[in-house]
Design a protein around this motif. Structure first.
Motif, mmCIF file in Angstrom:
data_model
loop_
_atom_site.group_PDB
_atom_site.id
_atom_site.type_symbol
_atom_site.label_atom_id
_atom_site.label_comp_id
_atom_site.label_asym_id
_atom_site.label_seq_id
_atom_site.Cartn_x
_atom_site.Cartn_y
_atom_site.Cartn_z
ATOM 1 N N UNK A 141 45.421 51.380 44.304
ATOM 2 C CA UNK A 141 44.446 50.639 43.518
ATOM 3 C C UNK A 141 43.144 50.509 44.285
ATOM 4 N N UNK A 142 42.254 49.637 43.797
ATOM 5 C CA UNK A 142 40.922 49.535 44.381
ATOM 6 C C UNK A 142 40.250 48.261 43.885
ATOM 7 N N UNK A 143 39.060 47.956 44.397
ATOM 8 C CA UNK A 143 38.301 46.813 43.859
ATOM 9 C C UNK A 143 37.893 46.998 42.401
ATOM 10 N N UNK A 144 38.140 48.187 41.850
ATOM 11 C CA UNK A 144 37.814 48.442 40.450
ATOM 12 C C UNK A 144 38.986 48.140 39.512
ATOM 13 N N UNK A 145 40.074 47.605 40.058
ATOM 14 C CA UNK A 145 41.218 47.262 39.205
ATOM 15 C C UNK A 145 40.821 46.150 38.232
ATOM 16 N N UNK A 146 41.567 46.029 37.141
ATOM 17 C CA UNK A 146 41.225 45.049 36.105
ATOM 18 C C UNK A 146 41.234 43.626 36.659
ATOM 19 N N UNK A 147 42.239 43.274 37.462
ATOM 20 C CA UNK A 147 42.334 41.899 37.967
ATOM 21 C C UNK A 147 41.264 41.625 39.022
ATOM 22 N N UNK A 148 40.976 42.606 39.861
ATOM 23 C CA UNK A 148 39.928 42.421 40.872
ATOM 24 C C UNK A 148 38.578 42.229 40.203
ATOM 25 N N UNK A 149 38.291 43.030 39.188
ATOM 26 C CA UNK A 149 37.014 42.899 38.473
ATOM 27 C C UNK A 149 36.950 41.569 37.721
ATOM 28 N N UNK A 150 38.102 41.150 37.177
ATOM 29 C CA UNK A 150 38.121 39.870 36.459
ATOM 30 C C UNK A 150 37.846 38.710 37.406
ATOM 31 N N UNK A 151 38.406 38.778 38.615
ATOM 32 C CA UNK A 151 38.153 37.703 39.574
ATOM 33 C C UNK A 151 36.695 37.702 40.021
ATOM 34 N N UNK A 152 36.117 38.877 40.176
ATOM 35 C CA UNK A 152 34.693 38.951 40.533
ATOM 36 C C UNK A 152 33.841 38.337 39.423
ATOM 37 N N UNK A 153 34.187 38.626 38.165
ATOM 38 C CA UNK A 153 33.459 38.059 37.026
ATOM 39 C C UNK A 153 33.641 36.542 36.964
ATOM 40 N N UNK A 154 34.891 36.088 37.141
ATOM 41 C CA UNK A 154 35.186 34.653 37.079
ATOM 42 C C UNK A 154 34.401 33.908 38.155
ATOM 43 N N UNK A 155 34.384 34.473 39.352
ATOM 44 C CA UNK A 155 33.668 33.837 40.461
ATOM 45 C C UNK A 155 32.172 33.754 40.159
ATOM 46 N N UNK A 156 31.607 34.845 39.659
ATOM 47 C CA UNK A 156 30.168 34.864 39.357
ATOM 48 C C UNK A 156 29.810 33.830 38.298
ATOM 49 N N UNK A 157 30.734 33.596 37.365
ATOM 50 C CA UNK A 157 30.464 32.659 36.273
ATOM 51 C C UNK A 157 30.712 31.210 36.674
#
Length: 206
Positions: free
Chosen positions: A27-43
């Motif tokens: 996997x990678x930082x582009x995984x669905x959960x990793x991207x979701x956490x990045x979005x959640x944090x930004x919001x």
């Protein structure tokens, strides 16, 4: 008559300042959960330092990278989240730091499981990205076994009975004493991740 003084109130938990997310095998930082956490944090927590590094195939190198990344992070206000193999790594980080940690279908014995995956592999998010998983990496995984959990109350595991990759019974047994959210269905990737995000954020103190 003098009444006894009331017991002091417990201090409020420290507000988290840093969050580390560790992705799984292939996997990678582009995984669905990793991207979701990045979005959640930004919001919700734009002040939070969020890190989701691309982990190298070598477990020893992966944890050296993590060690360097979090070296100056405050232990009492950092939190960790890890999925699958990243959950195994997150457990190792939790043992070393005492940080609040959330585990998403965490791998329990990756040395055993990945011994059958030696050779060239591709990234789930981009099949054009290749890496080689070497036999010596299995030994490196054995060296990272965290052993008995020092602070199980600081760990939460989301475990799906519908996991098609890992045995939910093995995960459940490994994380006895931790806060466990056992899902009757779902899958290895936790397609219903958003349903659990508020509870995870509350547990981590985000």
């Amino acid at each position: 008559m003098t009444l006894p003084s009331p017991p002091p109130e417990a201090p409020a938990p420290a507000r988290r300042t840093h969050l580390l997310y560790l992705h799984g095998f292939r996997s990678s930082p582009r995984s669905a959960k990793a991207r979701r956490m990045a979005e959640w944090t930004a919001t919700h927590r734009p002040d939070l330092v969020f890190a989701c590094p691309q982990l190298p195939p070598s477990p020893r190198e992966a944890m050296a990278l993590v060690d360097a990344l979090i070296r100056d992070w405050p232990r009492d206000t950092m939190a960790v989240m890890g999925s699958s193999l990243g959950g195994f790594y997150a457990t190792w980080v939790a043992q070393r730091t005492g940080a609040r940690t959330a585990l998403l279908n965490p791998a329990v014995n990756p040395a055993r499981d990945l011994a059958n995956h030696i050779g060239e592999q591709t990234c789930w998010q981009n099949p054009d990205e290749h890496f080689f998983f070497r036999s010596e990496f299995v030994d490196e995984l054995r060296e990272l076994d965290a052993g008995t959990l020092a602070h199980p109350e600081r760990l939460m595991a989301v475990i799906a009975k519908g996991d098609e990759v890992l045995d939910w019974r093995e995960m459940h047994a490994r994380y006895q004493g931790c806060r466990i959210k056992l899902l009757e269905g779902s899958d290895h990737g936790l397609a219903d991740f958003d349903d659990h995000l508020d509870e995870l954020a509350e547990f981590l103190g985000l």
